[in-house]
Scaffold this motif. Structure first.
Motif, mmCIF file in Angstrom:
data_model
loop_
_atom_site.group_PDB
_atom_site.id
_atom_site.type_symbol
_atom_site.label_atom_id
_atom_site.label_comp_id
_atom_site.label_asym_id
_atom_site.label_seq_id
_atom_site.Cartn_x
_atom_site.Cartn_y
_atom_site.Cartn_z
ATOM 1 N N VAL A 51 0.845 -1.204 0.000
ATOM 2 C CA VAL A 51 0.000 0.000 0.000
ATOM 3 C C VAL A 51 0.880 1.254 0.000
ATOM 4 O O VAL A 51 1.542 1.569 0.989
ATOM 5 C CB VAL A 51 -0.959 0.007 1.206
ATOM 6 C CG1 VAL A 51 -1.754 1.308 1.256
ATOM 7 C CG2 VAL A 51 -1.903 -1.192 1.142
ATOM 8 N N LYS A 53 0.004 4.533 -0.806
ATOM 9 C CA LYS A 53 -0.654 5.853 -0.727
ATOM 10 C C LYS A 53 0.198 6.860 0.041
ATOM 11 O O LYS A 53 0.792 6.515 1.076
ATOM 12 C CB LYS A 53 -2.028 5.735 -0.083
ATOM 13 C CG LYS A 53 -2.010 5.257 1.358
ATOM 14 C CD LYS A 53 -3.370 5.465 2.027
ATOM 15 C CE LYS A 53 -3.430 4.922 3.416
ATOM 16 N NZ LYS A 53 -4.194 3.692 3.546
ATOM 17 N N ASN A 74 -5.090 4.949 -2.569
ATOM 18 C CA ASN A 74 -6.381 5.357 -1.999
ATOM 19 C C ASN A 74 -7.040 6.562 -2.649
ATOM 20 O O ASN A 74 -8.212 6.800 -2.415
ATOM 21 C CB ASN A 74 -6.222 5.706 -0.521
ATOM 22 C CG ASN A 74 -6.057 4.493 0.339
ATOM 23 O OD1 ASN A 74 -5.148 3.703 0.109
ATOM 24 N ND2 ASN A 74 -6.932 4.316 1.319
ATOM 25 N N ILE A 95 -7.886 1.080 -3.398
ATOM 26 C CA ILE A 95 -8.406 0.591 -2.118
ATOM 27 C C ILE A 95 -9.019 1.713 -1.274
ATOM 28 O O ILE A 95 -9.318 1.522 -0.101
ATOM 29 C CB ILE A 95 -7.301 -0.135 -1.298
ATOM 30 C CG1 ILE A 95 -6.159 0.827 -0.941
ATOM 31 C CG2 ILE A 95 -6.760 -1.346 -2.049
ATOM 32 C CD1 ILE A 95 -5.177 0.233 0.079
ATOM 33 N N MET A 193 -13.857 -7.630 0.576
ATOM 34 C CA MET A 193 -12.847 -6.873 1.308
ATOM 35 C C MET A 193 -13.466 -6.237 2.546
ATOM 36 O O MET A 193 -14.630 -5.864 2.545
ATOM 37 C CB MET A 193 -12.298 -5.787 0.365
ATOM 38 C CG MET A 193 -11.253 -4.887 0.949
ATOM 39 S SD MET A 193 -11.939 -3.422 1.754
ATOM 40 C CE MET A 193 -10.569 -2.302 1.549
ATOM 41 N N ILE A 195 -12.225 -3.586 6.069
ATOM 42 C CA ILE A 195 -11.204 -2.871 6.846
ATOM 43 C C ILE A 195 -11.343 -3.286 8.315
ATOM 44 O O ILE A 195 -10.390 -3.669 8.952
ATOM 45 C CB ILE A 195 -11.337 -1.347 6.682
ATOM 46 C CG1 ILE A 195 -11.064 -0.966 5.213
ATOM 47 C CG2 ILE A 195 -10.358 -0.629 7.612
ATOM 48 C CD1 ILE A 195 -11.277 0.497 4.897
ATOM 49 N N MET A 242 -4.086 -5.693 7.719
ATOM 50 C CA MET A 242 -3.206 -4.570 7.404
ATOM 51 C C MET A 242 -1.973 -4.685 8.311
ATOM 52 O O MET A 242 -1.756 -5.714 8.943
ATOM 53 C CB MET A 242 -3.936 -3.242 7.611
ATOM 54 C CG MET A 242 -5.404 -3.286 7.196
ATOM 55 S SD MET A 242 -6.166 -1.709 6.794
ATOM 56 C CE MET A 242 -6.151 -0.862 8.342
ATOM 57 N N SER A 243 -1.180 -3.625 8.408
ATOM 58 C CA SER A 243 0.074 -3.719 9.172
ATOM 59 C C SER A 243 -0.130 -4.282 10.579
ATOM 60 O O SER A 243 0.658 -5.083 11.057
ATOM 61 C CB SER A 243 0.742 -2.346 9.278
ATOM 62 O OG SER A 243 1.336 -2.010 8.047
ATOM 63 N N ARG A 258 -3.101 -6.181 3.051
ATOM 64 C CA ARG A 258 -2.760 -4.880 2.473
ATOM 65 C C ARG A 258 -1.863 -4.138 3.468
ATOM 66 O O ARG A 258 -2.327 -3.659 4.490
ATOM 67 C CB ARG A 258 -4.049 -4.078 2.224
ATOM 68 C CG ARG A 258 -5.135 -4.866 1.462
ATOM 69 C CD ARG A 258 -6.397 -4.022 1.323
ATOM 70 N NE ARG A 258 -6.890 -3.546 2.612
ATOM 71 C CZ ARG A 258 -7.831 -4.156 3.337
ATOM 72 N NH1 ARG A 258 -8.408 -5.259 2.907
ATOM 73 N NH2 ARG A 258 -8.218 -3.647 4.493
ATOM 74 N N VAL A 259 -0.591 -4.056 3.150
ATOM 75 C CA VAL A 259 0.371 -3.539 4.127
ATOM 76 C C VAL A 259 1.064 -2.279 3.597
ATOM 77 O O VAL A 259 1.650 -2.292 2.509
ATOM 78 C CB VAL A 259 1.412 -4.616 4.486
ATOM 79 C CG1 VAL A 259 2.425 -4.070 5.482
ATOM 80 C CG2 VAL A 259 0.723 -5.861 5.065
ATOM 81 N N GLY A 260 0.965 -1.197 4.380
ATOM 82 C CA GLY A 260 1.619 0.057 4.015
ATOM 83 C C GLY A 260 2.711 0.424 5.003
ATOM 84 O O GLY A 260 3.910 0.335 4.722
ATOM 85 N N THR A 261 2.300 0.824 6.197
ATOM 86 C CA THR A 261 3.205 1.342 7.222
ATOM 87 C C THR A 261 4.404 0.425 7.508
ATOM 88 O O THR A 261 5.533 0.905 7.616
ATOM 89 C CB THR A 261 2.418 1.588 8.534
ATOM 90 O OG1 THR A 261 1.263 2.374 8.221
ATOM 91 C CG2 THR A 261 3.267 2.310 9.560
ATOM 92 N N ARG A 267 3.143 7.316 7.351
ATOM 93 C CA ARG A 267 2.778 8.145 6.200
ATOM 94 C C ARG A 267 2.748 9.618 6.582
ATOM 95 O O ARG A 267 2.387 9.966 7.699
ATOM 96 C CB ARG A 267 1.375 7.760 5.711
ATOM 97 C CG ARG A 267 1.331 6.552 4.815
ATOM 98 C CD ARG A 267 -0.095 6.283 4.338
ATOM 99 N NE ARG A 267 -0.946 5.789 5.399
ATOM 100 C CZ ARG A 267 -1.017 4.516 5.787
ATOM 101 N NH1 ARG A 267 -0.269 3.599 5.189
ATOM 102 N NH2 ARG A 267 -1.817 4.144 6.748
HETATM 103 C C1 LIG Z 1 -3.980 2.608 4.221
HETATM 104 C C2 LIG Z 1 -4.677 1.334 4.057
HETATM 105 C C3 LIG Z 1 -4.038 0.104 4.291
HETATM 106 C C4 LIG Z 1 -2.626 -0.001 4.832
HETATM 107 O O1 LIG Z 1 -2.637 0.320 6.178
HETATM 108 P P1 LIG Z 1 -1.286 0.154 7.080
HETATM 109 O O2 LIG Z 1 -1.801 0.153 8.456
HETATM 110 O O3 LIG Z 1 -0.433 1.321 6.754
HETATM 111 O O4 LIG Z 1 -0.660 -1.142 6.696
HETATM 112 C C5 LIG Z 1 -4.750 -1.046 4.046
HETATM 113 N N1 LIG Z 1 -6.023 -1.020 3.590
HETATM 114 C C6 LIG Z 1 -6.675 0.125 3.360
HETATM 115 C C7 LIG Z 1 -8.069 0.094 2.857
HETATM 116 C C8 LIG Z 1 -6.025 1.336 3.593
HETATM 117 O O5 LIG Z 1 -6.701 2.494 3.368
#
Ligand SMILES: *Cc1c(COP(=O)(O)O)cnc(C)c1O
Length: 275
Positions: A51, A53, A74, A95, A193, A195, A242-243, A258-261, A267
């Motif tokens: 992820v 964004k 996003n 997403i 999906m 959250i 997620m993270s 779905r991994v960002g951080t 961010r």
């Molecule tokens: C930002 C986001 C993520 C990633 O979240 P992290 O906690 O940074 O891993 C995953 N899914 C969705 C829908 C997001 O908006």
């Protein structure tokens, strides 16, 4: 968000940053594979969605050069800008919260849009289908449409929190699934999906995550409702985790985390982010 004009300069990264991102990515991937083995699941049943964004295009390019192709974004305008300057074989996932009036841009301006994961109304999925059909007819009438087909996930609000997007109404969910299975040509049902609630995602990891369990229940309900459409090999995919909770999601049969951080670090705020 500012958009630099020189794409090449925008995409260049330092060795140091590249090393850092690759190390973090490979660590997460190792943790995912370990969890899959622990739960007796085949490693091919899970995908790591990176992820990106609010992170610069140069970060994405560094991971691209390491072989990564799936990235999640996003914001529609940010996605369009990044898709324009980054390699065309990236598989973009949208997403973010989707507005009906943004479906057109998403379908028309991101030729390599791979998956929209946040479909939460019949109106939006019909709009996406209609606009992608137009895009294909105008830009690639002789090419196979399947190259431009967008996969979609139906977003379910599993925590029933008012501020969370996603569907809760069974009839509406079935209507969307039916449209995707029987009518749509340019958008294709991939899975579901969620959250989920922030509180649950940060709870003690030994507890069962109720949101993930609810998404699994929906998968069963939908597959039971349309039995001829699903087999042991062909099932709805679940995008959850997620993270903070991807290991728990894997234990509860997630097919995409779905991994960002954990990959990019914290961010920036939207007004401090740059492409
Ligand atoms: C930002 C986001 C993520 C990633 O979240 P992290 O906690 O940074 O891993 C995953 N899914 C969705 C829908 C997001 O908006």
């Amino acid at each position: 968000m500012s958009t630099p004009t020189n794409a090449d300069a925008t995409l260049s990264y330092t060795q140091e940053r590249s090393k850092e991102l690759i190390t973090r990515y490979d660590t997460i991937l190792g943790e995912i594979n370990k969890a899959m083995i622990e739960h007796n699941r085949p490693i091919t049943d899970i995908q790591l969605l990176t992820v990106s964004k609010l992170k610069p295009a140069s970060d994405i390019k560094a991971l691209y050069d390491h072989g990564i192709r799936h990235f999640g974004e996003n914001y529609v305008q940010e996605l369009i800008t990044k898709a324009n300057i980054l390699p065309k074989d990236i598989k973009w996932h949208f997403i973010g919260g989707l507005q009906t009036n943004k479906c057109k841009d998403l379908a028309n301006k991101v030729s390599n849009l791979y998956c929209v994961e946040t479909i939460d109304s019949l109106k939006k999925i019909k709009k996406l289908e209609e606009q992608r059909a137009k895009f294909v007819q105008e830009h690639a009438p002789t090419e196979q449409t399947k190259n431009y087909t967008i996969l979609v996930n139906v977003q379910i609000n599993t925590s029933m929190e008012d501020q969370k997007s996603g569907l809760t109404d069974e009839n509406e969910i079935f209507q969307i699934i039916e449209f995707l299975l029987n009518e749509a040509k340019y958008v294709k049902l991939n899975g579901l999906m969620t959250i989920g609630s922030w509180v649950i995602s940060h709870q003690d990891s030994s507890l069962l995550n109720k949101d993930f369990a609810t998404l699994c229940d929906w998968k069963k309900k939908i597959q039971d409702k349309f039995p001829s459409q699903f087999t042991e090999e062909h099932q709805l995919k679940l995008s959850m985790g997620m993270s903070s909770d991807f290991i728990e999601a894997i234990a509860q049969n997630s097919n995409e985390v779905r991994v960002g951080t954990n990959i990019f670090g914290a961010r920036p705020t939207k007004d401090q982010a740059y492409i």
